[in-house]
Design a protein around this motif. Structure first.
Motif, PDB file in Angstrom:
ATOM      1  N   PHE A   1       0.826  -1.197   0.000  1.00 36.02           N
ATOM      2  CA  PHE A   1       0.000   0.000   0.000  1.00 36.02           C
ATOM      3  C   PHE A   1       0.864   1.252   0.000  1.00 36.02           C
ATOM      4  O   PHE A   1       1.774   1.403   0.807  1.00 36.02           O
ATOM      5  CB  PHE A   1      -0.907  -0.017   1.232  1.00 36.02           C
ATOM      6  N   ARG A   2       0.579   2.139  -0.935  1.00 41.35           N
ATOM      7  CA  ARG A   2       1.259   3.439  -1.073  1.00 41.35           C
ATOM      8  C   ARG A   2       2.771   3.317  -1.145  1.00 41.35           C
ATOM      9  O   ARG A   2       3.522   3.994  -0.445  1.00 41.35           O
ATOM     10  CB  ARG A   2       0.860   4.377   0.054  1.00 41.35           C
ATOM     11  N   GLY A   3       3.224   2.389  -1.961  1.00 42.58           N
ATOM     12  CA  GLY A   3       4.649   2.261  -2.217  1.00 42.58           C
ATOM     13  C   GLY A   3       5.435   1.446  -1.212  1.00 42.58           C
ATOM     14  O   GLY A   3       6.646   1.307  -1.338  1.00 42.58           O
ATOM     15  N   LYS A   4       4.755   0.900  -0.219  1.00 48.29           N
ATOM     16  CA  LYS A   4       5.463   0.073   0.750  1.00 48.29           C
ATOM     17  C   LYS A   4       5.869  -1.233   0.095  1.00 48.29           C
ATOM     18  O   LYS A   4       5.262  -1.684  -0.861  1.00 48.29           O
ATOM     19  CB  LYS A   4       4.576  -0.233   1.957  1.00 48.29           C
ATOM     20  N   SER A   5       6.866  -1.846   0.610  1.00 49.64           N
ATOM     21  CA  SER A   5       7.316  -3.134   0.102  1.00 49.64           C
ATOM     22  C   SER A   5       7.691  -4.024   1.282  1.00 49.64           C
ATOM     23  O   SER A   5       8.829  -4.402   1.472  1.00 49.64           O
ATOM     24  CB  SER A   5       8.509  -2.959  -0.835  1.00 49.64           C
ATOM     25  N   GLN A   6       6.678  -4.372   2.070  1.00 54.33           N
ATOM     26  CA  GLN A   6       6.886  -5.210   3.234  1.00 54.33           C
ATOM     27  C   GLN A   6       6.377  -6.614   2.913  1.00 54.33           C
ATOM     28  O   GLN A   6       5.220  -6.796   2.555  1.00 54.33           O
ATOM     29  CB  GLN A   6       6.125  -4.658   4.434  1.00 54.33           C
ATOM     30  N   GLU A   7       7.245  -7.610   3.010  1.00 53.03           N
ATOM     31  CA  GLU A   7       6.877  -8.998   2.760  1.00 53.03           C
ATOM     32  C   GLU A   7       7.385  -9.853   3.911  1.00 53.03           C
ATOM     33  O   GLU A   7       8.464  -9.614   4.428  1.00 53.03           O
ATOM     34  CB  GLU A   7       7.484  -9.504   1.452  1.00 53.03           C
ATOM     35  N   GLU A   8       6.586 -10.859   4.288  1.00 53.73           N
ATOM     36  CA  GLU A   8       7.012 -11.769   5.345  1.00 53.73           C
ATOM     37  C   GLU A   8       6.243 -13.075   5.256  1.00 53.73           C
ATOM     38  O   GLU A   8       5.176 -13.145   4.661  1.00 53.73           O
ATOM     39  CB  GLU A   8       6.818 -11.155   6.731  1.00 53.73           C
ATOM     40  N   CYS A   9       6.805 -14.093   5.838  1.00 57.78           N
ATOM     41  CA  CYS A   9       6.145 -15.384   5.976  1.00 57.78           C
ATOM     42  C   CYS A   9       5.729 -15.492   7.432  1.00 57.78           C
ATOM     43  O   CYS A   9       6.572 -15.540   8.326  1.00 57.78           O
ATOM     44  CB  CYS A   9       7.071 -16.531   5.595  1.00 57.78           C
ATOM     45  N   ARG A  10       4.444 -15.537   7.665  1.00 59.43           N
ATOM     46  CA  ARG A  10       3.961 -15.547   9.040  1.00 59.43           C
ATOM     47  C   ARG A  10       4.116 -16.913   9.703  1.00 59.43           C
ATOM     48  O   ARG A  10       4.052 -17.002  10.915  1.00 59.43           O
ATOM     49  CB  ARG A  10       2.527 -15.056   9.080  1.00 59.43           C
ATOM     50  N   LEU A  11       4.308 -17.949   8.912  1.00 61.17           N
ATOM     51  CA  LEU A  11       4.604 -19.250   9.506  1.00 61.17           C
ATOM     52  C   LEU A  11       6.007 -19.235  10.104  1.00 61.17           C
ATOM     53  O   LEU A  11       6.225 -19.706  11.221  1.00 61.17           O
ATOM     54  CB  LEU A  11       4.489 -20.358   8.458  1.00 61.17           C
ATOM     55  N   LEU A  12       6.963 -18.663   9.379  1.00 63.46           N
ATOM     56  CA  LEU A  12       8.343 -18.603   9.870  1.00 63.46           C
ATOM     57  C   LEU A  12       8.504 -17.571  10.983  1.00 63.46           C
ATOM     58  O   LEU A  12       9.237 -17.797  11.942  1.00 63.46           O
ATOM     59  CB  LEU A  12       9.307 -18.284   8.731  1.00 63.46           C
TER      60      LEU A  12
END
Length: 110
Positions: A17-28
């Motif tokens: 959203f709005r240029g953010k680039s947050q990625e994660e694996c919630r299992l890990l």
């Protein structure tokens, strides 16, 4: 949500959203201790295949990251059934006690 490898995974989270680039694996990240996620782990991760094949509500997945000769990191998963309190040998199929078929799949006798 679709992973960087292009596969749907219920544990992957991406905030763009709005240029953010947050990625994660919630299992890990939910593991104890939290495991460090990188996008290349999604390519060989078995979790999306397990979730497509078996959506048992009693099965919990416990991840660990292994490396082959210190180079290729991979996610390995151990499945545990909370209903029968046992380790699931084949997570794609399940423990065999939670979702029994209503009929018998034996060869017809002549």
């Amino acid at each position: 949500m679709r992973t960087p490898a292009g596969i749907e995974c219920p544990y992957f989270y991406g905030n763009y959203f709005r240029g953010k680039s947050q990625e994660e694996c919630r299992l890990l990240s939910g593991a104890n201790p939290p495991l460090r996620w990188t996008a290349d782990l999604c390519r060989t991760c078995p979790v999306p295949g397990i979730q497509r094949a078996n959506a048992c509500q009693h099965m919990s997945l416990r991840p660990q990251i292994t490396s082959i000769l210190g180079f290729r990191r991979r996610v390995q998963v151990t499945a545990y059934c909370r209903k029968t309190s046992q380790v699931v040998q084949e997570p794609h199929v399940g423990c065999g006690a939670c979702h029994q078929l209503p009929f018998d799949l034996k060869e017809p006798q002549s």
